[in-house]
Design a protein around this motif. Structure first.
Motif, PDB file in Angstrom:
ATOM      1  N   LEU A   1       4.550  -6.238   2.847  1.00 59.54           N
ATOM      2  CA  LEU A   1       5.015  -7.603   3.273  1.00 59.54           C
ATOM      3  C   LEU A   1       5.102  -8.715   1.641  1.00 59.54           C
TER       4      LEU A   1
ATOM      5  N   GLN B   1      -6.300   4.979   8.324  1.00 58.64           N
ATOM      6  CA  GLN B   1      -5.759   3.934   9.046  1.00 58.64           C
ATOM      7  C   GLN B   1      -5.635   2.785   8.294  1.00 58.64           C
ATOM      8  N   HIS B   2      -4.209   1.473   7.375  1.00 63.82           N
ATOM      9  CA  HIS B   2      -4.154   0.800   7.067  1.00 63.82           C
ATOM     10  C   HIS B   2      -4.141  -0.206   8.398  1.00 63.82           C
ATOM     11  N   GLU B   3      -4.461  -1.626   7.322  1.00 65.87           N
ATOM     12  CA  GLU B   3      -3.323  -2.780   8.405  1.00 65.87           C
ATOM     13  C   GLU B   3      -3.386  -3.814   7.621  1.00 65.87           C
ATOM     14  N   ALA B   4      -2.792  -5.068   7.512  1.00 68.58           N
ATOM     15  CA  ALA B   4      -2.655  -6.140   7.263  1.00 68.58           C
ATOM     16  C   ALA B   4      -2.184  -6.995   7.734  1.00 68.58           C
ATOM     17  N   SER B   5      -2.744  -8.161   7.261  1.00 66.20           N
ATOM     18  CA  SER B   5      -2.399  -9.284   7.856  1.00 66.20           C
ATOM     19  C   SER B   5      -2.018 -10.730   7.790  1.00 66.20           C
TER      20      SER B   5
ATOM     21  N   PRO C   1       3.807   0.762   3.774  1.00 66.67           N
ATOM     22  CA  PRO C   1       3.573  -0.428   4.591  1.00 66.67           C
ATOM     23  C   PRO C   1       3.736  -1.194   3.500  1.00 66.67           C
TER      24      PRO C   1
ATOM     25  N   PRO D   1       0.756  -1.356  -0.076  1.00 65.12           N
ATOM     26  CA  PRO D   1      -0.383  -0.304  -0.210  1.00 65.12           C
ATOM     27  C   PRO D   1       1.147   1.814   0.581  1.00 65.12           C
TER      28      PRO D   1
ATOM     29  N   CYS E   1       2.481 -12.609   9.792  1.00 62.47           N
ATOM     30  CA  CYS E   1       2.669 -11.131   9.888  1.00 62.47           C
ATOM     31  C   CYS E   1       2.268 -10.068   9.357  1.00 62.47           C
ATOM     32  N   SER E   2       2.373  -9.388   9.985  1.00 65.23           N
ATOM     33  CA  SER E   2       1.436  -7.798   9.919  1.00 65.23           C
ATOM     34  C   SER E   2       2.049  -6.335  10.206  1.00 65.23           C
ATOM     35  N   HIS E   3       1.402  -6.077   9.168  1.00 58.32           N
ATOM     36  CA  HIS E   3       1.413  -4.406   8.994  1.00 58.32           C
ATOM     37  C   HIS E   3      -0.029  -3.423   9.344  1.00 58.32           C
ATOM     38  N   GLY E   4       1.342  -1.966  10.168  1.00 59.51           N
ATOM     39  CA  GLY E   4      -0.349  -1.322  10.354  1.00 59.51           C
ATOM     40  C   GLY E   4       0.409  -0.150   9.932  1.00 59.51           C
ATOM     41  N   ALA E   5      -0.344   0.809  10.165  1.00 61.58           N
ATOM     42  CA  ALA E   5      -0.219   2.137   9.512  1.00 61.58           C
ATOM     43  C   ALA E   5      -1.212   3.159   9.901  1.00 61.58           C
ATOM     44  N   THR E   6      -0.904   4.196  10.308  1.00 64.69           N
ATOM     45  CA  THR E   6      -2.392   4.826  10.805  1.00 64.69           C
ATOM     46  C   THR E   6      -1.212   6.834  10.997  1.00 64.69           C
TER      47      THR E   6
END
Lengths: 474, 396
Positions: B324, A411-415, B322, A399, B333-338
């Protein structure tokens, strides 16, 4: 998932596409031959009896197509395998869309039958515009929709008959210069849909179009423009299956949506092309004040899909949403994502992407969220989740989020995870077979998005996932 | 200075490089910088004093003023245990920087003479940190520092690095290449702070390799410079390694702070955790770009990455990329962006209790930053960072 399953089924999800895996011999009244040139453009324009401005538009697009580089930036190397000189850019059975079901040729009907576009389904559909290769072989609108002033025709009819509505928006959401493929589509588009819903009209039933490729080496370049006038609402559904061929086949559509003040458009795609198809589609919507555009996207087939539906949130409080399911198995790359371009105060957007990679498949999410300067109260939420089924399944998440100023939020999240051995064990304990358990787990993973599809699609999708999982444990 | 290389440098070559996406590439230039002048003796004395004060009780201290080593000290314990902590003009690097830094590093390697080597023997433990100070005092000068850290099997050490300058030493260029190799079972922490003068530029790479069961922690603070770009590549090379990296970037004025990271998992069972916190003021820009790369063999990986942008002005802009890339299936695995600003409810609460608005905002901002500051291995860097942040907010 236990190790035994991984070993037993290296290619766990193996969709039975044989239902759509056939080809009926066709006789084409129009055939522009192999390759692309100005002559081919003229041939298309002549065959369609188009006005001069469209011919000029096509020729300009052709120039841009020649100049633009291939999108090698993140595309797999083998995107270069598409040989633009070995594609037929225009094939058509006859120019005019058939007006009633009886006029549809028998062999075409036969194809529809096997595809699952049953005649009786028409009763439930507001209108069917089933594209068979380049031209609409069949196009029909229910009388009450016609009375409401809803236009649902092919782009050719749209640009000739309804030029005053068509022309101001055509090529405005996705300019010809957007990419090599949008230029290619602009040069040789044929087929697709033009939809106009007048002010305040809420179309109760979804409009459906079935797309199909049925000629070897024939790229399908449909062009869809949907305009929802102020306060109008509609749901448009597009589904694809295609027969399998040995050589690469290109599908490069362009879909433009325009939602004027307070309008709502929902565009639903289920893509299940054969595994040799390159599906390089450009889809974008323009949402004005208080309008809402929603892309509901499911990618199951094709060799390579590169598709990033986007919404340009141009009016205040406009809302954009992309819900996306992708399934990639061995030999497939599903490179999908979303773009949200915020251009006014109070605009909101939401992206939820769920992908499943099995065998040696690769499902990527690629996104763009942009909130430029001095906008206030913009919000974006993006989530992408991936389930990896086998040892060699792969995924990527890329992203890009840009926020200017302190009055907006993102807000963004990925897993990335797998179906845990405990989950499978638990379900097997309760008497489910391993395949049933896997199917249940995968269905559970995508369930909240599947529910967003119109009922008939969500039932089909569920069944499809079940079928695939049955194949996963031999 | 290698004039030929710096003259032939052309930032346009970076335009199409994905690793430079969103960066203001035109700011990158290598020519027009001079070799640093001989520092004034009084200034040198001042810096040495400050270094000794800040690094009280350290296992070792190295002080550089404009690339010149002006002070070095190694504790008796460190000496007896066979630790090496010294300046070196040639550093034998064993990793290769990527993330779009290849060309800059090629230039760095051609001209760099100011390196530091920290080598800790196996089974040796140093509780007090090794500290490197690098002060700049020649305006318009260029420096090319380098460092290599090698921690032996089951060793334990900490390193603190300071890059700082007086306001007069402005418009400098710093190109820095660093490497940290931590052997099996060893543990290493590194604090880094950059507080260069406001019109300076700093480009820095760091490659970190963790062996089996090794634990490596890093805390980066980027406070100064007009254009600061860091490329960090963390590699879990051994089974069950643990990598924990945090950064706090405070950008003001027209600053651009750019952090590119890779968390690479090349062995099974390793954990990595990366946190980027950006506070943005004025017209500043920050870019965070991170990738979690998991190799096919790296099953049972647990990798987390998060980026938090606190935008405090309406002209600032935050870019988050971010990422992966996962080739193994049994992973988490994870990522977060705020991105957002101070919470209105929290601010209201503090105002209710009688705090002036400026103080309330400062308190919330410090609360945001503390998660990184508190992770410092030694208090030397934490104290320095708090002072610099207070200066940065105080002059507003």
């Amino acid at each position: 998932m236990s190790e035994t399953t991984a070993k037993k089924a290296p290619d766990a999800i193996n969709i039975d596409r044989s239902a759509g895996d056939f080809s009926v011999a066709e006789e084409y009244a129009f055939d522009a031959g192999l390759g692309l040139s100005e002559r081919v453009i003229d041939y298309i324009s002549d065959a369609k009896n188009e006005p001069d401005w469209i011919r000029a538009f096509r020729k300009k697009a052709l120039e841009i197509f020649y100049k633009k580089p291939l999108p090698t930036h993140w595309a797999p190397e083998w995107i270069k395998d598409v040989d633009f000189d070995k594609i037929r850019y225009y094939l058509a059975k006859n120019k005019d869309a058939a007006r009633s079901w009886e006029d549809v040729p028998e062999d075409v009907k036969q194809t529809f039958e096997r595809l699952g576009v049953p005649e009786q389904e028409r009763k439930f559909l507001a209108g069917v515009d089933a594209q068979f290769d380049s031209e609409s072989a069949y196009s029909r609108l229910k009388a009450d929709l016609e009375k409401q002033g809803v236009i649902f025709v092919g782009p050719n009819e749209g640009l000739t008959k309804y030029a005053d509505i068509f022309r101001p928006w055509f090529g405005k959401v996705i300019p010809t210069t957007d990419s090599k493929y949008s230029a290619l589509n602009s040069a040789c588009f044929s087929g697709g849909s033009f939809v106009y819903v007048p002010k305040g009209v809420k179309v109760a039933q979804p409009l459906q179009a079935y797309f199909r490729i049925n000629a070897e080496n024939f790229g399908q370049f449909e062009r869809t423009l949907i305009i929802a006038d102020e306060g109008a609402e509609l749901v448009y559904m597009e589904g694809c299956t295609a027969p399998r061929f040995d050589t690469a086949t290109l599908h490069s559509g362009v879909v433009e949506l325009v939602a004027l003040k307070g309008a709502k458009i929902q565009y639903v795609t289920v893509q299940n092309w054969a595994s040799n198809i390159y599906n390089l589609v450009t889809q974008r919507g323009l949402a004005m004040e208080d309008a809402e555009i929603r892309w509901v996207d499911c990618n199951i087939g094709s060799r390579l899909t590169m598709k990033y539906p986007g919404v340009i949130l141009k009016g205040e409080r406009a809302r954009g949403e992309v819900l996306s399911i992708a399934l990639a198995h061995t030999g497939q790359v599903q490179d999908t994502g979303a773009k949200m371009i915020h251009l006014a105060d109070g605009t909101t957007s939401n992206i939820i992407s769920k992908s499943v990679s099995t065998g040696e498949g690769r499902a990527n999410y690629r996104g763009l969220v942009s909130i430029p300067k001095h906008l206030k109260g913009c919000k974006n939420n993006s989530e992408c989740h991936t389930l990896l089924i086998n040892e060699h399944s792969a995924t990527g998440t890329y992203p890009a989020i840009t926020v200017h100023g302190n009055a907006s939020q993102t807000q963004h999240e990925a897993s990335v995870s797998k179906v845990s051995a405990e989950q499978i064990f638990y379900m097997q304990q309760r008497g489910l077979s391993e395949a049933e358990a896997m199917s249940l787990a995968v269905n559970g993973f995508v369930n909240d998005l599947v529910k967003e599809f119109p009922m008939e699609y969500s039932v089909e999708l569920k069944r499809l996932i079940e079928m695939e999982m049955e194949g996963s444990v031999a | 200075m290698n004039a030929h290389l710096s003259e032939s440098w052309n930032s346009a070559s970076l335009v199409k490089d994905e690793a430079w996406r969103f960066a203001q590439i035109s700011r990158v230039r290598l020519n027009g910088f001079s070799a640093p002048a001989e520092p004034d003796a009084a200034v040198v004395e001042k810096y040495i004093d400050e270094a000794r004060r800040r690094a009280l009780g350290a296992s070792g201290i190295l002080v550089f003023v404009d690339e010149r080593l002006v002070f070095s000290q190694l504790s008796d314990e460190a000496l007896a245990a066979g630790a090496r902590f010294e300046a070196a003009s040639d550093i034998p690097f064993s990793t290769t920087p990527r993330l779009g830094m290849e060309a800059l590093i090629q230039y760095h390697d051609a001209v760099s003479r100011s390196g530091v080597i920290l080598s800790v023997p196996a089974e040796t433990r140093f509780d007090e940190p090794f500290v490197v100070f690098r002060w700049q005092c020649s305006a318009g000068s260029a420096s090319f520092p380098a460092s290599r850290v090698e921690i032996g099997r089951n060793g334990f050490a900490k390193l603190c690095e300071f890059y700082s300058a007086d306001a007069e030493a402005d418009a400098t260029l710093t190109l820095s290449r660093n490497e940290i190799l931590v052997a099996d079972g060893a543990e290493f922490s590194r604090d880094f702070v950059q507080a260069l003068a406001p019109a300076s530029k700093m480009y820095r790479t760091e490659n970190v390799v963790a062996g089996e069961n090794a634990t490596v922690r890093g805390v980066d603070f980027c406070l100064g410079a007009l254009h600061a770009r860091t490329a960090t590549e963390l590699c879990a090379d051994g089974r069950d390694a643990l990598l924990d990296w945090r950064a706090l970037n405070v950008a003001s004025g027209d600053q651009e702070i750019d952090w590119r990271t890779i968390q690479r998992h090349a062995a099974p069972g390793a954990r990595s955790n990366l946190l980027c916190k950006n506070a943005l003021l004025d017209r500043s820009r920050t870019i965070f770009s991170g990738s979690i790369l998991v190799d096919k063999v790296a099953q049972q990986t647990n990798a987390v990455q998060s980026c938090r942008n606190l935008v405090l002005s309406e002209d600032a802009e935050a870019h988050s990329l971010p990422g992966l890339e996962i080739d193994a299936n049994d992973v988490q695995c994870s990522h977060g962006a705020t991105t957002g600003t101070l919470d209105a409810d929290q601010l209201f609460y503090l105002l209710q209790r009688g705090l002036p608005e400026a103080d309330a905002r400062m308190l919330l901002t410090l609360g945001f930053m503390d998660e990184v500051i508190n992770a410092c291995a030694g208090c030397a860097v934490a104290d320095f960072v708090r002072e610099k942040i207070a200066e940065k907010f105080g002059t507003r």
